[in-house]
Design an enzyme around this catalytic site. Sequence first.
Site, PDB file in Angstrom:
ATOM      1  N   LYS A  66       0.863  -1.234   0.065  1.00  0.00           N
ATOM      2  CA  LYS A  66       0.021   0.007   0.124  1.00  0.00           C
ATOM      3  C   LYS A  66       0.855   1.557   0.048  1.00  0.00           C
ATOM      4  CE  LYS A  66      -3.947  -2.265   2.048  1.00  0.00           C
ATOM      5  NZ  LYS A  66      -5.353  -2.234   3.184  1.00  0.00           N
ATOM      6  N   ASP A 102     -10.135   2.380   2.417  1.00  0.00           N
ATOM      7  CA  ASP A 102     -10.324   1.580   3.647  1.00  0.00           C
ATOM      8  C   ASP A 102     -11.109   2.446   4.558  1.00  0.00           C
ATOM      9  OD1 ASP A 102      -8.836  -0.625   2.916  1.00  0.00           O
ATOM     10  OD2 ASP A 102      -7.191  -0.209   3.393  1.00  0.00           O
TER      11      ASP A 102
END
Length: 281
Positions: A66, A102
């Site tokens: 990420k 997220d």
Amino acid sequence: MTDHYAVVGNPVAHSVSPLIHAQFALQTGEDIDYVKLLAPLDGFAECVAQFRASGGKGVNVTLPFKIEAYRLATRLNPAAQQAQAVNTLKFEGNDIIGDNTDGRGLTRDLEVNLGFAIAGRRVLLMGAGGAAQGVLAPLFAQKPAVLMIANRTLARAQTLADSFERSGCCAAASYEALAGSQFDLVINATSASVAGALPPLPPRLYASGALAYDMMYAAEPTLFLRSALACGAARIADGIGMLVEQAAVSFQVWRGVCPDTKPVLEKLKGERPDWRNAGQP
Ligand code: ATR
């Protein structure tokens, strides 16, 4: 013509994202396919470049890439800028647009699926790694009365809290220093569950009606969730709802269409024992 998407990770075999996106595609009539791509630990950028060169339109990015995805993006949406991590890349002309869905996935799961309004509540976020960092700003945007970050290494929690310093409601603490405090929502964003370990929370931490939430998901309740029930949490939930919700936001980023998450979440939950609301009064 079918548009191609993928989730890139290492490992990635366990990912249920292809199942989720296949159902979103069916539901919305969007002509896409979505596969898993295992990138070598030192080969994330090459893997993404190859997929893009072969006509791919975008990827989801999972552990451990990420941060690399954040660096690879040529343009960043505000959520990615805030999180300094990217879980969604969209290829648009010469640009690679980075987003992070997220946090919106977590708050949508809490607010919509679990009916938990964050505004005015006392929230404890455990952990100060990438997972915690990714959800902090969206949690904060919901205006909790208190947003406490607890971490084994206090300095990391302090750094995160400092980024919200001017707001007045975000603070950092060690686990021991939480003794005597109570929270309406306790979120586990540590990786302790992966190792079957438990952050060392003091007793009597859960306020009446409190929800314990583990961002991990598994077939059975994690050690943290089992312990939360034993310690007085009224409800428990794992991250399966967050998984589906963040996927829906990614789908919307790519396709401009917002899928209905409810039937997809019901289906995934139906495939495992019903414990999600095990502690609900
Ligand atoms: P991620 O990107 O998944 O957040 P990370 O950046 O390695 O991964 O962060 C892991 C987090 O889980 C950290 O907050 C870590 O605490 P430290 O900063 O003190 O290392 C926390 N963590 C991992 N194992 C833990 C355990 N057994 N008890 C408490 N916290 C733990």
